[in-house]
Design a protein around this motif. Structure first.
Motif, PDB file in Angstrom:
ATOM      1  N   LYS A  37      57.127  35.107  43.826  1.00  0.00           N
ATOM      2  CA  LYS A  37      57.476  33.686  43.707  1.00  0.00           C
ATOM      3  C   LYS A  37      56.572  32.841  44.603  1.00  0.00           C
ATOM      4  CE  LYS A  37      62.456  34.149  42.888  1.00  0.00           C
ATOM      5  NZ  LYS A  37      63.745  33.863  43.525  1.00  0.00           N
ATOM      6  N   GLU A  38      56.359  33.294  45.822  1.00  0.00           N
ATOM      7  CA  GLU A  38      55.498  32.572  46.759  1.00  0.00           C
ATOM      8  C   GLU A  38      54.072  32.466  46.224  1.00  0.00           C
ATOM      9  OE1 GLU A  38      55.785  34.682  50.458  1.00  0.00           O
ATOM     10  OE2 GLU A  38      57.932  34.279  50.660  1.00  0.00           O
ATOM     11  N   GLU A  39      53.573  33.558  45.656  1.00  0.00           N
ATOM     12  CA  GLU A  39      52.202  33.560  45.142  1.00  0.00           C
ATOM     13  C   GLU A  39      52.067  32.668  43.905  1.00  0.00           C
ATOM     14  OE1 GLU A  39      49.541  34.810  46.795  1.00  0.00           O
ATOM     15  OE2 GLU A  39      51.106  35.079  48.295  1.00  0.00           O
ATOM     16  N   ILE A  40      53.077  32.642  43.063  1.00  0.00           N
ATOM     17  CA  ILE A  40      53.039  31.762  41.892  1.00  0.00           C
ATOM     18  C   ILE A  40      53.041  30.308  42.353  1.00  0.00           C
ATOM     19  CG2 ILE A  40      54.317  30.978  39.853  1.00  0.00           C
ATOM     20  CD1 ILE A  40      55.179  33.916  39.448  1.00  0.00           C
ATOM     21  N   GLN A  41      53.809  30.003  43.383  1.00  0.00           N
ATOM     22  CA  GLN A  41      53.810  28.641  43.918  1.00  0.00           C
ATOM     23  C   GLN A  41      52.439  28.296  44.512  1.00  0.00           C
ATOM     24  OE1 GLN A  41      57.147  28.647  46.608  1.00  0.00           O
ATOM     25  NE2 GLN A  41      58.602  28.164  44.987  1.00  0.00           N
ATOM     26  N   ARG A  42      51.804  29.253  45.165  1.00  0.00           N
ATOM     27  CA  ARG A  42      50.497  29.013  45.769  1.00  0.00           C
ATOM     28  C   ARG A  42      49.429  28.791  44.703  1.00  0.00           C
ATOM     29  NH1 ARG A  42      46.022  32.210  47.117  1.00  0.00           N
ATOM     30  NH2 ARG A  42      47.039  34.111  46.416  1.00  0.00           N
ATOM     31  N   LEU A  43      49.445  29.610  43.662  1.00  0.00           N
ATOM     32  CA  LEU A  43      48.380  29.575  42.664  1.00  0.00           C
ATOM     33  C   LEU A  43      48.668  28.658  41.473  1.00  0.00           C
ATOM     34  CD1 LEU A  43      47.651  33.403  42.574  1.00  0.00           C
ATOM     35  CD2 LEU A  43      46.180  31.635  43.551  1.00  0.00           C
ATOM     36  N   GLY A  44      49.961  28.412  41.220  1.00  0.00           N
ATOM     37  CA  GLY A  44      50.329  27.677  40.023  1.00  0.00           C
ATOM     38  C   GLY A  44      50.340  26.176  40.211  1.00  0.00           C
ATOM     39  N   LYS A  45      50.616  25.517  39.112  1.00  0.00           N
ATOM     40  CA  LYS A  45      50.733  24.060  39.116  1.00  0.00           C
ATOM     41  C   LYS A  45      52.201  23.708  38.935  1.00  0.00           C
ATOM     42  CE  LYS A  45      46.172  22.777  37.401  1.00  0.00           C
ATOM     43  NZ  LYS A  45      45.487  24.002  37.575  1.00  0.00           N
ATOM     44  N   THR A  55      48.665  31.282  34.891  1.00  0.00           N
ATOM     45  CA  THR A  55      48.351  32.272  33.867  1.00  0.00           C
ATOM     46  C   THR A  55      48.287  33.663  34.500  1.00  0.00           C
ATOM     47  OG1 THR A  55      45.971  32.022  34.112  1.00  0.00           O
ATOM     48  CG2 THR A  55      47.060  30.628  32.446  1.00  0.00           C
ATOM     49  N   PHE A  56      48.510  34.660  33.661  1.00  0.00           N
ATOM     50  CA  PHE A  56      48.467  36.043  34.123  1.00  0.00           C
ATOM     51  C   PHE A  56      47.092  36.375  34.698  1.00  0.00           C
ATOM     52  CE2 PHE A  56      47.636  40.586  33.111  1.00  0.00           C
ATOM     53  CZ  PHE A  56      48.507  41.139  34.032  1.00  0.00           C
ATOM     54  N   GLY A  57      46.045  35.884  34.066  1.00  0.00           N
ATOM     55  CA  GLY A  57      44.690  36.166  34.535  1.00  0.00           C
ATOM     56  C   GLY A  57      44.446  35.657  35.942  1.00  0.00           C
ATOM     57  N   VAL A  58      44.965  34.467  36.246  1.00  0.00           N
ATOM     58  CA  VAL A  58      44.802  33.904  37.598  1.00  0.00           C
ATOM     59  C   VAL A  58      45.513  34.796  38.618  1.00  0.00           C
ATOM     60  CG1 VAL A  58      45.434  31.962  39.088  1.00  0.00           C
ATOM     61  CG2 VAL A  58      44.428  31.531  36.840  1.00  0.00           C
ATOM     62  N   LEU A  59      46.738  35.217  38.302  1.00  0.00           N
ATOM     63  CA  LEU A  59      47.484  36.102  39.217  1.00  0.00           C
ATOM     64  C   LEU A  59      46.762  37.438  39.378  1.00  0.00           C
ATOM     65  CD1 LEU A  59      51.292  35.866  38.355  1.00  0.00           C
ATOM     66  CD2 LEU A  59      50.223  35.373  40.534  1.00  0.00           C
ATOM     67  N   PHE A  60      46.382  38.021  38.251  1.00  0.00           N
ATOM     68  CA  PHE A  60      45.806  39.358  38.263  1.00  0.00           C
ATOM     69  C   PHE A  60      44.474  39.394  39.011  1.00  0.00           C
ATOM     70  CE2 PHE A  60      43.678  43.126  36.734  1.00  0.00           C
ATOM     71  CZ  PHE A  60      44.708  44.052  36.673  1.00  0.00           C
ATOM     72  N   LEU A  92      52.220  42.931  30.018  1.00  0.00           N
ATOM     73  CA  LEU A  92      51.000  42.150  30.112  1.00  0.00           C
ATOM     74  C   LEU A  92      49.840  43.054  30.523  1.00  0.00           C
ATOM     75  CD1 LEU A  92      52.402  39.003  31.954  1.00  0.00           C
ATOM     76  CD2 LEU A  92      52.001  39.308  29.507  1.00  0.00           C
ATOM     77  N   LEU A  93      48.726  42.910  29.824  1.00  0.00           N
ATOM     78  CA  LEU A  93      47.544  43.723  30.101  1.00  0.00           C
ATOM     79  C   LEU A  93      46.387  42.822  30.478  1.00  0.00           C
ATOM     80  CD1 LEU A  93      47.791  46.091  27.016  1.00  0.00           C
ATOM     81  CD2 LEU A  93      48.532  46.579  29.343  1.00  0.00           C
ATOM     82  N   GLN A  94      45.615  43.261  31.466  1.00  0.00           N
ATOM     83  CA  GLN A  94      44.471  42.472  31.922  1.00  0.00           C
ATOM     84  C   GLN A  94      43.476  42.324  30.779  1.00  0.00           C
ATOM     85  OE1 GLN A  94      41.415  44.183  33.958  1.00  0.00           O
ATOM     86  NE2 GLN A  94      40.552  42.262  34.618  1.00  0.00           N
ATOM     87  N   GLY A  95      42.915  41.130  30.672  1.00  0.00           N
ATOM     88  CA  GLY A  95      41.952  40.857  29.612  1.00  0.00           C
ATOM     89  C   GLY A  95      42.637  40.322  28.374  1.00  0.00           C
ATOM     90  N   HIS A  97      45.838  39.616  27.874  1.00  0.00           N
ATOM     91  CA  HIS A  97      46.885  38.631  28.139  1.00  0.00           C
ATOM     92  C   HIS A  97      46.550  37.673  29.283  1.00  0.00           C
ATOM     93  CE1 HIS A  97      49.214  41.997  26.186  1.00  0.00           C
ATOM     94  NE2 HIS A  97      49.426  40.972  25.375  1.00  0.00           N
ATOM     95  N   ASP A  98      45.274  37.498  29.575  1.00  0.00           N
ATOM     96  CA  ASP A  98      44.882  36.635  30.696  1.00  0.00           C
ATOM     97  C   ASP A  98      45.361  35.194  30.543  1.00  0.00           C
ATOM     98  OD1 ASP A  98      43.723  38.689  32.054  1.00  0.00           O
ATOM     99  OD2 ASP A  98      41.648  38.057  31.713  1.00  0.00           O
ATOM    100  N   ASN A  99      45.528  34.729  29.318  1.00  0.00           N
ATOM    101  CA  ASN A  99      45.931  33.337  29.094  1.00  0.00           C
ATOM    102  C   ASN A  99      47.438  33.151  28.926  1.00  0.00           C
ATOM    103  OD1 ASN A  99      43.279  32.364  29.242  1.00  0.00           O
ATOM    104  ND2 ASN A  99      42.908  32.945  27.122  1.00  0.00           N
TER     105      ASN A  99
END
Length: 122
Positions: A37-45, A55-60, A92-95, A97-99
């Motif tokens: 949750k903390e990381e989604i708040q840091r990286l998300g809008k 997006t999953f790609g940003v997290l991954f 979710l798989l890298q590549g 599901h990145d979007n």
């Protein structure tokens, strides 16, 4: 002490260890979901409704997330099961599901005193 007593004590220790391990794993999952949750708040809008979107790609692909989460996909699934996040699909798989957008639901706000008073008065 007979042979049977020793093996019974050994079995009890194994059972106790098993249940303690399950408690530790559950606590670790809860901790990982909180960190997610903390990381989604840091990286998300932040969205108008108070939720956060990333997006999953940003997290991954984030270095910090890579160092924190051994299994990001597993942590996301645990967070989804606990209804902390939503996203389309199960795995979710890298590549591929990145979007895919991951939405951290807004945390519930405590009821204000004035709204509680108005309910009582009506």
């Amino acid at each position: 002490m007979g042979q049977g007593c020793r093996s019974q004590k050994r079995n009890h220790r194994r059972i106790d260890f098993f249940f303690r391990r399950e408690e530790r794993e559950t606590m670790n999952v809860e901790e990982e979901v909180e960190r997610l949750k903390e990381e989604i708040q840091r990286l998300g809008k932040i969205q108008p409704d108070g939720s956060y979107k990333v997006t999953f790609g940003v997290l991954f692909n984030d270095d910090r997330c890579a160092n924190i989460f051994e299994a990001l996909v597993g942590t996301l699934r645990a967070a989804k099961k606990r209804k902390a996040v939503t996203y389309d699909g199960e795995l979710l798989l890298q590549g591929v599901h990145d979007n895919v957008e991951i939405i951290l639901k807004p945390s519930p706000q405590p009821a204000s005193r004035t709204s509680a008073d108005s309910v009582v008065k009506n």
